[in-house]
Design a protein around this motif. Structure first.
Motif, PDB file in Angstrom:
ATOM      1  N   VAL A 253      -1.086   1.040 -10.921  1.00 16.40           N
ATOM      2  CA  VAL A 253      -0.685   0.544 -12.240  1.00 16.40           C
ATOM      3  C   VAL A 253      -1.665   1.014 -13.319  1.00 16.40           C
ATOM      4  O   VAL A 253      -1.268   1.274 -14.458  1.00 16.40           O
ATOM      5  CB  VAL A 253      -0.544  -1.003 -12.187  1.00 16.40           C
ATOM      6  CG1 VAL A 253      -1.884  -1.673 -12.287  1.00 16.40           C
ATOM      7  CG2 VAL A 253       0.386  -1.487 -13.257  1.00 16.40           C
ATOM      8  N   SER A 254      -2.944   1.186 -12.945  1.00 15.95           N
ATOM      9  CA  SER A 254      -3.885   1.692 -13.939  1.00 15.95           C
ATOM     10  C   SER A 254      -3.670   3.181 -14.185  1.00 15.95           C
ATOM     11  O   SER A 254      -3.889   3.669 -15.294  1.00 15.95           O
ATOM     12  CB  SER A 254      -5.321   1.413 -13.505  1.00 15.95           C
ATOM     13  OG  SER A 254      -5.561   1.947 -12.229  1.00 15.95           O
ATOM     14  N   PHE A 255      -3.216   3.919 -13.154  1.00 18.52           N
ATOM     15  CA  PHE A 255      -2.906   5.333 -13.326  1.00 18.52           C
ATOM     16  C   PHE A 255      -1.735   5.491 -14.294  1.00 18.52           C
ATOM     17  O   PHE A 255      -1.769   6.308 -15.221  1.00 18.52           O
ATOM     18  CB  PHE A 255      -2.565   5.935 -11.961  1.00 18.52           C
ATOM     19  CG  PHE A 255      -2.558   7.428 -11.920  1.00 18.52           C
ATOM     20  CD1 PHE A 255      -1.855   8.105 -10.930  1.00 18.52           C
ATOM     21  CD2 PHE A 255      -3.253   8.185 -12.837  1.00 18.52           C
ATOM     22  CE1 PHE A 255      -1.849   9.485 -10.874  1.00 18.52           C
ATOM     23  CE2 PHE A 255      -3.247   9.567 -12.794  1.00 18.52           C
ATOM     24  CZ  PHE A 255      -2.532  10.214 -11.806  1.00 18.52           C
ATOM     25  N   LEU A 256      -0.690   4.692 -14.091  1.00 18.08           N
ATOM     26  CA  LEU A 256       0.456   4.746 -14.986  1.00 18.08           C
ATOM     27  C   LEU A 256       0.036   4.398 -16.407  1.00 18.08           C
ATOM     28  O   LEU A 256       0.439   5.042 -17.380  1.00 18.08           O
ATOM     29  CB  LEU A 256       1.539   3.789 -14.493  1.00 18.08           C
ATOM     30  CG  LEU A 256       2.787   3.647 -15.347  1.00 18.08           C
ATOM     31  CD1 LEU A 256       3.457   4.995 -15.490  1.00 18.08           C
ATOM     32  CD2 LEU A 256       3.741   2.653 -14.720  1.00 18.08           C
ATOM     33  N   HIS A 257      -0.806   3.369 -16.533  1.00 21.84           N
ATOM     34  CA  HIS A 257      -1.258   2.941 -17.861  1.00 21.84           C
ATOM     35  C   HIS A 257      -2.065   4.033 -18.543  1.00 21.84           C
ATOM     36  O   HIS A 257      -1.955   4.253 -19.759  1.00 21.84           O
ATOM     37  CB  HIS A 257      -2.085   1.665 -17.719  1.00 21.84           C
ATOM     38  CG  HIS A 257      -2.400   1.003 -19.009  1.00 21.84           C
ATOM     39  ND1 HIS A 257      -3.545   1.257 -19.729  1.00 21.84           N
ATOM     40  CD2 HIS A 257      -1.707   0.100 -19.725  1.00 21.84           C
ATOM     41  CE1 HIS A 257      -3.553   0.530 -20.822  1.00 21.84           C
ATOM     42  NE2 HIS A 257      -2.443  -0.175 -20.849  1.00 21.84           N
TER      43      HIS A 257
ATOM     44  N   THR B 180       0.834  -1.206   0.000  1.00 15.19           N
ATOM     45  CA  THR B 180       0.000   0.000   0.000  1.00 15.19           C
ATOM     46  C   THR B 180       0.867   1.252   0.000  1.00 15.19           C
ATOM     47  O   THR B 180       0.654   2.174  -0.793  1.00 15.19           O
ATOM     48  CB  THR B 180      -0.910   0.002   1.236  1.00 15.19           C
ATOM     49  OG1 THR B 180      -1.683  -1.181   1.256  1.00 15.19           O
ATOM     50  CG2 THR B 180      -1.826   1.198   1.233  1.00 15.19           C
ATOM     51  N   ILE B 181       1.866   1.282   0.910  1.00 13.86           N
ATOM     52  CA  ILE B 181       2.682   2.490   1.030  1.00 13.86           C
ATOM     53  C   ILE B 181       3.466   2.749  -0.245  1.00 13.86           C
ATOM     54  O   ILE B 181       3.524   3.883  -0.743  1.00 13.86           O
ATOM     55  CB  ILE B 181       3.619   2.340   2.237  1.00 13.86           C
ATOM     56  CG1 ILE B 181       2.807   2.441   3.520  1.00 13.86           C
ATOM     57  CG2 ILE B 181       4.698   3.380   2.224  1.00 13.86           C
ATOM     58  CD1 ILE B 181       3.588   2.116   4.740  1.00 13.86           C
ATOM     59  N   GLU B 182       4.057   1.707  -0.810  1.00 15.97           N
ATOM     60  CA  GLU B 182       4.856   1.921  -2.016  1.00 15.97           C
ATOM     61  C   GLU B 182       3.977   2.323  -3.190  1.00 15.97           C
ATOM     62  O   GLU B 182       4.357   3.180  -3.991  1.00 15.97           O
ATOM     63  CB  GLU B 182       5.622   0.626  -2.323  1.00 15.97           C
ATOM     64  CG  GLU B 182       6.871   0.828  -3.126  1.00 15.97           C
ATOM     65  CD  GLU B 182       7.797   1.867  -2.529  1.00 15.97           C
ATOM     66  OE1 GLU B 182       7.930   1.937  -1.306  1.00 15.97           O
ATOM     67  OE2 GLU B 182       8.381   2.629  -3.315  1.00 15.97           O
TER      68      GLU B 182
ATOM     69  N   ALA C  24      -6.414  -4.549   0.674  1.00 15.96           N
ATOM     70  CA  ALA C  24      -6.132  -3.115   0.606  1.00 15.96           C
ATOM     71  C   ALA C  24      -4.897  -2.850  -0.243  1.00 15.96           C
ATOM     72  O   ALA C  24      -4.879  -1.950  -1.090  1.00 15.96           O
ATOM     73  CB  ALA C  24      -5.940  -2.552   2.016  1.00 15.96           C
ATOM     74  N   GLY C  25      -3.867  -3.659  -0.024  1.00 13.13           N
ATOM     75  CA  GLY C  25      -2.643  -3.468  -0.794  1.00 13.13           C
ATOM     76  C   GLY C  25      -2.870  -3.705  -2.281  1.00 13.13           C
ATOM     77  O   GLY C  25      -2.362  -2.958  -3.128  1.00 13.13           O
ATOM     78  N   ILE C  26      -3.647  -4.720  -2.607  1.00 13.90           N
ATOM     79  CA  ILE C  26      -3.869  -5.039  -4.018  1.00 13.90           C
ATOM     80  C   ILE C  26      -4.696  -3.945  -4.686  1.00 13.90           C
ATOM     81  O   ILE C  26      -4.459  -3.575  -5.831  1.00 13.90           O
ATOM     82  CB  ILE C  26      -4.553  -6.418  -4.145  1.00 13.90           C
ATOM     83  CG1 ILE C  26      -3.624  -7.488  -3.604  1.00 13.90           C
ATOM     84  CG2 ILE C  26      -4.918  -6.709  -5.580  1.00 13.90           C
ATOM     85  CD1 ILE C  26      -2.289  -7.531  -4.305  1.00 13.90           C
ATOM     86  N   GLN C  27      -5.666  -3.393  -3.951  1.00 16.03           N
ATOM     87  CA  GLN C  27      -6.446  -2.294  -4.545  1.00 16.03           C
ATOM     88  C   GLN C  27      -5.551  -1.095  -4.829  1.00 16.03           C
ATOM     89  O   GLN C  27      -5.663  -0.459  -5.883  1.00 16.03           O
ATOM     90  CB  GLN C  27      -7.569  -1.888  -3.603  1.00 16.03           C
ATOM     91  CG  GLN C  27      -8.705  -2.893  -3.553  1.00 16.03           C
ATOM     92  CD  GLN C  27      -9.755  -2.493  -2.527  1.00 16.03           C
ATOM     93  OE1 GLN C  27     -10.016  -1.309  -2.335  1.00 16.03           O
ATOM     94  NE2 GLN C  27     -10.347  -3.467  -1.878  1.00 16.03           N
ATOM     95  N   GLU C  28      -4.645  -0.762  -3.907  1.00 16.12           N
ATOM     96  CA  GLU C  28      -3.742   0.362  -4.144  1.00 16.12           C
ATOM     97  C   GLU C  28      -2.840   0.072  -5.331  1.00 16.12           C
ATOM     98  O   GLU C  28      -2.545   0.965  -6.137  1.00 16.12           O
ATOM     99  CB  GLU C  28      -2.875   0.616  -2.911  1.00 16.12           C
ATOM    100  CG  GLU C  28      -3.556   1.323  -1.771  1.00 16.12           C
ATOM    101  CD  GLU C  28      -4.000   2.737  -2.145  1.00 16.12           C
ATOM    102  OE1 GLU C  28      -5.058   3.145  -1.642  1.00 16.12           O
ATOM    103  OE2 GLU C  28      -3.313   3.393  -2.940  1.00 16.12           O
ATOM    104  N   TYR C  29      -2.397  -1.185  -5.456  1.00 15.30           N
ATOM    105  CA  TYR C  29      -1.531  -1.535  -6.582  1.00 15.30           C
ATOM    106  C   TYR C  29      -2.285  -1.377  -7.902  1.00 15.30           C
ATOM    107  O   TYR C  29      -1.744  -0.845  -8.874  1.00 15.30           O
ATOM    108  CB  TYR C  29      -1.008  -2.964  -6.429  1.00 15.30           C
ATOM    109  CG  TYR C  29      -0.331  -3.472  -7.667  1.00 15.30           C
ATOM    110  CD1 TYR C  29      -0.945  -4.402  -8.491  1.00 15.30           C
ATOM    111  CD2 TYR C  29       0.911  -2.988  -8.042  1.00 15.30           C
ATOM    112  CE1 TYR C  29      -0.338  -4.845  -9.644  1.00 15.30           C
ATOM    113  CE2 TYR C  29       1.524  -3.431  -9.195  1.00 15.30           C
ATOM    114  CZ  TYR C  29       0.894  -4.375  -9.999  1.00 15.30           C
ATOM    115  OH  TYR C  29       1.487  -4.798 -11.143  1.00 15.30           O
TER     116      TYR C  29
END
Lengths: 279, 283
Positions: free
Chosen positions: A126-130, A59-61, A117-122
């Motif tokens: 990654v979708s933001f970068l995409h 989540t933090i990263e 929670a961590g997977i949702q943040e990931y």
């Protein structure tokens, strides 16, 4: 975490006289069975705790990656930031590989709440970068395709070693949905900041994009996970802010010099906040 | 975690024309200052996160120690369990030594919320063990006296080592009075459980001792009233309920004890505590 012994079950204590020898004898079958239960539960709880810790790191990263990606609007050379974000997301993928390693051979839905929670943040990161790169929404298959880990005797490498195993982590559709819902909030922020930097094309693209996502979520309605309804409400507010930005640019854009536009938005969004949500 | 750049501060954007060169230039003093802020904040947040992880380990290990200690009422040889609990609590102290190492040179109240839960659970566990052994309440000074860590040049923190190494540093962890109070409040819940289970095992002396002990703790908390940390009022309510259950157990033993055979007593308590739950809290 309930106490397992001496809770005062009526049926047990009615036999207390006979059982007193059994409870004093540590090798009775009841005590032995409970010791096995204790070890199983302790192992399960320890694994859950490890997953929570890894998920917090993810989540933090991911959040820091998103903060990094927000800077692309204010820096002329976006490529550096995107490459740095790629590096960070690779580190996040390593962490997700650790999650996959912990879940090997386990029922993932028993531990789902630990890492969701961590997977949702990931997914959000990654979708933001995409989106910044391709102006489109990443699909669940594309996300899962990058979460493939090769385990060799030395650890994760790219070459497929004979005797190496392939470990995949599948993001569940509900986590994907909730991550995309959070993405809309970040896109709204990007829209407002790009207007503040003088970019008047992005808001219109974002307005259409968010409108499509909103329509997709409306199809789901209340048939999805329960968190979707709360995020749908936030999504409507974000969509409203983006559409107000487009309105200010199109209708009032000729009146206001570019460097004053951000002032208009700061005051407008604070005035309109109570009314947003009515689309 | 707010965004630090491009938030649209009106005063900044009024100078956007002049600043545009500055925002494109990564070595401008404003950007450089913000990079320093970013590193400071990232370091602080990373330290907070590490403290949260250590505190979770402390909490889990302390809770397991308490579960272990509850078994002393049902096992004839209590010494084994107490020694095993000592070993577990030493491991917890090692973890608290790691917390102390992280907090070296820091303002502990900036990170207090990260480790407060773990420290409260530790206080609960160590005071429970002390009560089982000595039938008294451990004091804050005694708790702090055992949280002294020697760090030598090998960076091996030894828990409560007695020899003072030349060149070694002494690192102490001070439990705050509020954490001590809240840990003791949680202790009362565990003592109530111990009371009920000891009755179920036929021990009819412990409930009366516990009743007096909990009454004294309750009076102490009443002195504090609402002048302490805000969590105290919620725990005071739970403390009253625990005290009520213990006193009901003593009543059942004293007044009705002659009527009921020992092995039926636990049935009486299971039914009585479920019936009386809505009325408890009125002492």
């Amino acid at each position: 975490m309930n106490r397992r012994e001496g809770e005062g079950c009526p049926r047990r204590n009615a036999d207390a006289v006979q059982d007193r020898d059994a409870s004093a004898n540590p090798s009775s079958p009841v005590i032995a069975a409970f010791k096995v239960f204790q070890q199983e539960l302790d192992t399960k709880h320890d694994k859950y705790e490890r997953l929570v810790k890894i998920s917090r790191d993810v989540t933090i990263e991911s959040k820091r990656t998103i903060f990094l990606l927000h800077r692309v609007t204010s820096v002329p050379n976006a490529e550096d930031i995107l490459n740095e974000a790629d590096v960070k997301l690779d580190a996040v993928r390593q962490k997700i590989g650790q999650i996959a390693e912990e879940l090997r051979g386990e029922d993932i839905f028993q531990f789902h709440r630990a890492f969701t929670a961590g997977i949702q943040e990931y997914v959000e990161a990654v979708s933001f970068l995409h989106y910044i790169r391709h102006r489109s929404l990443i699909s669940l298959e594309e996300i899962n395709a990058r979460l493939v880990f090769m385990t060799t005797e030395k650890g994760s490498a790219e070459a497929l070693q004979p005797g190496g195993q392939v470990l995949t982590f599948q993001v569940t559709p509900s986590d994907y949905l909730l991550g995309v819902a959070d993405l809309t909030g970040e896109l709204m922020r990007m829209c407002i900041s790009s207007v503040g930097n003088g970019d008047i094309d992005t808001p219109f693209q974002l307005s259409q994009f968010l409108r499509q996502i909103h329509d997709g979520f409306s199809y789901i309605g209340n048939t999805g996970p329960y968190e979707v309804s709360k995020k749908l409400h936030t999504l409507r507010q974000s969509l409203g802010k983006v559409e107000d930005a487009c309105y200010a640019l199109r209708v009032r854009g000729s009146e206001i010099p570019k460097h004053m536009l951000a002032d208009v938005f700061s005051s407008r969004t604070t005035l309109l906040d109570p009314e947003e949500g009515v689309v």
